[in-house]
Design a protein around this motif. Structure first.
Motif, PDB file in Angstrom:
ATOM      1  N   LEU A  26       0.820  -1.213   0.000  1.00  0.00           N
ATOM      2  CA  LEU A  26       0.000   0.000   0.000  1.00  0.00           C
ATOM      3  C   LEU A  26       0.852   1.260   0.000  1.00  0.00           C
ATOM      4  O   LEU A  26       0.488   2.277  -0.605  1.00  0.00           O
ATOM      5  CB  LEU A  26      -0.932   0.004   1.214  1.00  0.00           C
ATOM      6  CG  LEU A  26      -2.204  -0.848   1.086  1.00  0.00           C
ATOM      7  CD1 LEU A  26      -2.973  -0.850   2.397  1.00  0.00           C
ATOM      8  CD2 LEU A  26      -3.074  -0.331  -0.044  1.00  0.00           C
ATOM      9  N   ILE A  27       1.994   1.197   0.688  1.00  0.00           N
ATOM     10  CA  ILE A  27       2.901   2.348   0.699  1.00  0.00           C
ATOM     11  C   ILE A  27       3.351   2.652  -0.731  1.00  0.00           C
ATOM     12  O   ILE A  27       3.335   3.798  -1.180  1.00  0.00           O
ATOM     13  CB  ILE A  27       4.123   2.079   1.607  1.00  0.00           C
ATOM     14  CG1 ILE A  27       3.674   1.854   3.048  1.00  0.00           C
ATOM     15  CG2 ILE A  27       5.112   3.242   1.533  1.00  0.00           C
ATOM     16  CD1 ILE A  27       4.814   1.430   3.966  1.00  0.00           C
ATOM     17  N   ILE A  28       3.734   1.593  -1.445  1.00  0.00           N
ATOM     18  CA  ILE A  28       4.164   1.764  -2.836  1.00  0.00           C
ATOM     19  C   ILE A  28       2.985   2.191  -3.712  1.00  0.00           C
ATOM     20  O   ILE A  28       3.111   3.060  -4.578  1.00  0.00           O
ATOM     21  CB  ILE A  28       4.778   0.462  -3.375  1.00  0.00           C
ATOM     22  CG1 ILE A  28       5.976   0.029  -2.510  1.00  0.00           C
ATOM     23  CG2 ILE A  28       5.206   0.619  -4.827  1.00  0.00           C
ATOM     24  CD1 ILE A  28       7.113   1.012  -2.491  1.00  0.00           C
ATOM     25  N   ALA A  29       1.815   1.582  -3.465  1.00  0.00           N
ATOM     26  CA  ALA A  29       0.636   1.892  -4.277  1.00  0.00           C
ATOM     27  C   ALA A  29       0.267   3.369  -4.175  1.00  0.00           C
ATOM     28  O   ALA A  29      -0.110   3.995  -5.172  1.00  0.00           O
ATOM     29  CB  ALA A  29      -0.543   1.024  -3.836  1.00  0.00           C
ATOM     30  N   ILE A  30       0.379   3.929  -2.974  1.00  0.00           N
ATOM     31  CA  ILE A  30       0.064   5.351  -2.794  1.00  0.00           C
ATOM     32  C   ILE A  30       1.008   6.219  -3.615  1.00  0.00           C
ATOM     33  O   ILE A  30       0.604   7.190  -4.262  1.00  0.00           O
ATOM     34  CB  ILE A  30       0.126   5.736  -1.303  1.00  0.00           C
ATOM     35  CG1 ILE A  30      -1.028   5.064  -0.541  1.00  0.00           C
ATOM     36  CG2 ILE A  30       0.054   7.258  -1.120  1.00  0.00           C
ATOM     37  CD1 ILE A  30      -0.926   5.184   0.958  1.00  0.00           C
ATOM     38  N   GLY A  31       2.295   5.855  -3.601  1.00  0.00           N
ATOM     39  CA  GLY A  31       3.278   6.608  -4.381  1.00  0.00           C
ATOM     40  C   GLY A  31       3.000   6.540  -5.872  1.00  0.00           C
ATOM     41  O   GLY A  31       3.033   7.560  -6.573  1.00  0.00           O
ATOM     42  N   ILE A  32       2.707   5.325  -6.375  1.00  0.00           N
ATOM     43  CA  ILE A  32       2.430   5.157  -7.805  1.00  0.00           C
ATOM     44  C   ILE A  32       1.105   5.813  -8.176  1.00  0.00           C
ATOM     45  O   ILE A  32       0.966   6.401  -9.262  1.00  0.00           O
ATOM     46  CB  ILE A  32       2.419   3.662  -8.179  1.00  0.00           C
ATOM     47  CG1 ILE A  32       3.822   3.061  -7.978  1.00  0.00           C
ATOM     48  CG2 ILE A  32       1.986   3.463  -9.620  1.00  0.00           C
ATOM     49  CD1 ILE A  32       4.893   3.674  -8.844  1.00  0.00           C
ATOM     50  N   THR A  33       0.108   5.742  -7.286  1.00  0.00           N
ATOM     51  CA  THR A  33      -1.171   6.412  -7.535  1.00  0.00           C
ATOM     52  C   THR A  33      -0.972   7.912  -7.703  1.00  0.00           C
ATOM     53  O   THR A  33      -1.543   8.548  -8.598  1.00  0.00           O
ATOM     54  CB  THR A  33      -2.156   6.148  -6.383  1.00  0.00           C
ATOM     55  OG1 THR A  33      -2.401   4.745  -6.284  1.00  0.00           O
ATOM     56  CG2 THR A  33      -3.473   6.873  -6.624  1.00  0.00           C
ATOM     57  N   SER A  34      -0.143   8.478  -6.817  1.00  0.00           N
ATOM     58  CA  SER A  34       0.155   9.905  -6.906  1.00  0.00           C
ATOM     59  C   SER A  34       0.828  10.243  -8.228  1.00  0.00           C
ATOM     60  O   SER A  34       0.447  11.204  -8.907  1.00  0.00           O
ATOM     61  CB  SER A  34       1.048  10.322  -5.732  1.00  0.00           C
ATOM     62  OG  SER A  34       1.446  11.662  -5.851  1.00  0.00           O
ATOM     63  N   LEU A  35       1.810   9.438  -8.623  1.00  0.00           N
ATOM     64  CA  LEU A  35       2.559   9.703  -9.853  1.00  0.00           C
ATOM     65  C   LEU A  35       1.673   9.532 -11.091  1.00  0.00           C
ATOM     66  O   LEU A  35       1.517  10.456 -11.897  1.00  0.00           O
ATOM     67  CB  LEU A  35       3.763   8.763  -9.927  1.00  0.00           C
ATOM     68  CG  LEU A  35       4.623   8.856 -11.192  1.00  0.00           C
ATOM     69  CD1 LEU A  35       5.335  10.194 -11.252  1.00  0.00           C
ATOM     70  CD2 LEU A  35       5.630   7.717 -11.246  1.00  0.00           C
TER      71      LEU A  35
END
Length: 411
Positions: A26-35
């Motif tokens: 989820l930590i990674i998903a939030i970053g990729i979602t933002s990008l």
């Protein structure tokens, strides 16, 4: 232990700690979602802007009045010039011999109120005076009705073509606006056409709030002589655009009486220069979105590294057993890197899907188009691999360097 077994062991370890894996993903998903989300929104908005300005092609150029009162880079006030007059614009249209089609038009007002019976629009309606070529050259389509006839253009009859926002404001859904009388500036105008809805950035374009009237009729409304008449010329071969602009500049200087050695008293620019300027703006927005996404991913990478360090500590005894059974430091390093990359990819795929959804919702709210940004999805997944390797390397290196005897003693 070969690579295939390492991958299998890595996936088994991820399954054994599914809650931690999901939270880390989820930590990674939030970053990729933002990008992906921000870049999708920017591209969606840009796509709609490009569609809205598609009529500003590479085969046309504009001749406009040169605004006065501006200051140059040295802070000096530029010379003032008279606006292009109606007679000058028409003389250019009649004498420009380059293979092309020319329209002369003017903006009468951007704050007009239109009346029909007891209904009145908001004071945000644009009134444009155009000739017989205006609609074709500006890429405007008439959904219902017709364009101005040659006699209506010649005599400046009181007829008009309405944008969709004007129609919605004045007429009922089941009412036919054609041949009805609307009133503005104290005159009654007969509706002969309805423009096709353009929509666009922000959910609205000026063309939807526009009324087009014959150019001669618009000239009668210029009681103070302050109207600026503009010229747009569309040439047959886009490759000749620079040459055509040079010919137009020379003819316009002659018409305006500009002396040799003096600067032009008007401006000539390609119509697609507006699109180029918007490209620069959206490129800036894209870079800002990429920067924000990168910062978010940096935080995600630090979080992943911390989780992997905890995982190495918890599995110290397991690492000792593996080494005692013959696992080399290289295989131990490989196993933890695989775990880190797999977690990142799981988060990256989820983030890419969420990014498409969030980005397109934002784009739609701002009047943009729906798109699937395959480029940014690919970039996001590649970044996930890089983040996984970088975040997992230090913990994996630490695990690979452990002494098997000390590891087996670890409680």
């Amino acid at each position: 232990m070969n690579l295939r077994q390492n991958i299998s062991e890595g996936i088994s370890s991820i399954k054994a700690n599914i809650l931690r894996t999901v939270l880390t993903g989820l930590i990674i998903a939030i970053g990729i979602t933002s990008l992906v989300g921000m870049l999708t929104a920017v591209d969606g908005i840009k796509s709609e802007i490009d569609a809205s300005l598609s009529n500003l092609g590479a085969n046309s150029f504009d001749i406009n009045s040169r605004f006065s009162g501006r200051r140059n880079q040295n802070g000096r006030k530029e010379k003032s010039y008279e606006p292009i007059r109606f007679t000058e614009a028409n003389r250019f249209k009649e004498t420009f011999e380059f293979p092309s089609t020319t329209t002369v038009y003017t903006r009468v007002s951007g704050i007009a109120e239109i009346k029909y019976g007891s209904k009145t629009t908001n004071p945000n309606i644009s009134v444009t005076g155009g000739d017989e070529n205006y609609i074709a050259i500006k890429g405007i389509n008439i959904e219902r009705g017709r364009n101005f006839s040659s006699l209506e253009i010649q005599y400046g009859n009181y007829v008009c073509i309405l944008g969709t926002e004007v129609v919605k404001a004045l007429f009922e859904a089941n009412e036919d606006p054609l041949n009805q009388q609307v009133k503005f500036y104290g005159n009654n105008y007969r509706v002969i056409g309805i423009l096709e809805e353009k929509g666009g950035f922000g959910g609205d374009t000026e063309e939807d709030r526009n009324i087009i009237i014959p150019l001669q009729n618009a000239k009668r409304l210029d009681r103070r002589g302050s109207m600026r008449f503009n010229i747009t010329t569309m040439i047959q071969n886009p490759e000749d655009i620079e040459y055509a602009m040079g010919e137009a500049t020379g003819l316009m200087r002659q018409i305006r009486g500009d002396r040799i050695g003096e600067e032009d008293s008007f401006e000539v620019e390609r119509s697609d220069s507006v699109t180029e300027a918007l490209d620069n703006i959206t490129n800036g927005m894209r870079m800002a979105g990429f920067g924000i996404g990168a910062v978010t991913l940096l935080g995600a990478a630090i979080g992943l590294m911390n989780i992997m360090m905890v995982s190495v500590t918890e599995r110290t005894r397991e690492i000792g057993i593996r080494k005692a059974l013959g696992a080399t430091p290289k295989r131990i390093l490989q196993q933890f890197l695989i775990e880190s990359v797999v977690i990142c990819q799981m988060g990256g795929i989820a983030g890419a899907v969420l990014g498409i959804i969030v980005g397109n919702i934002l784009a739609k709210l701002l009047g943009g188009a729906f798109i699937i940004p395959w480029l940014w999805i690919t970039v996001g997944l590649i970044i996930c691999v890089v983040v996984g390797v970088i975040s997992g390397y230090i913990p994996a290196k630490r695990a690979a360097a452990m002494d098997p005897i000390e590891s087996l003693r670890f409680e």
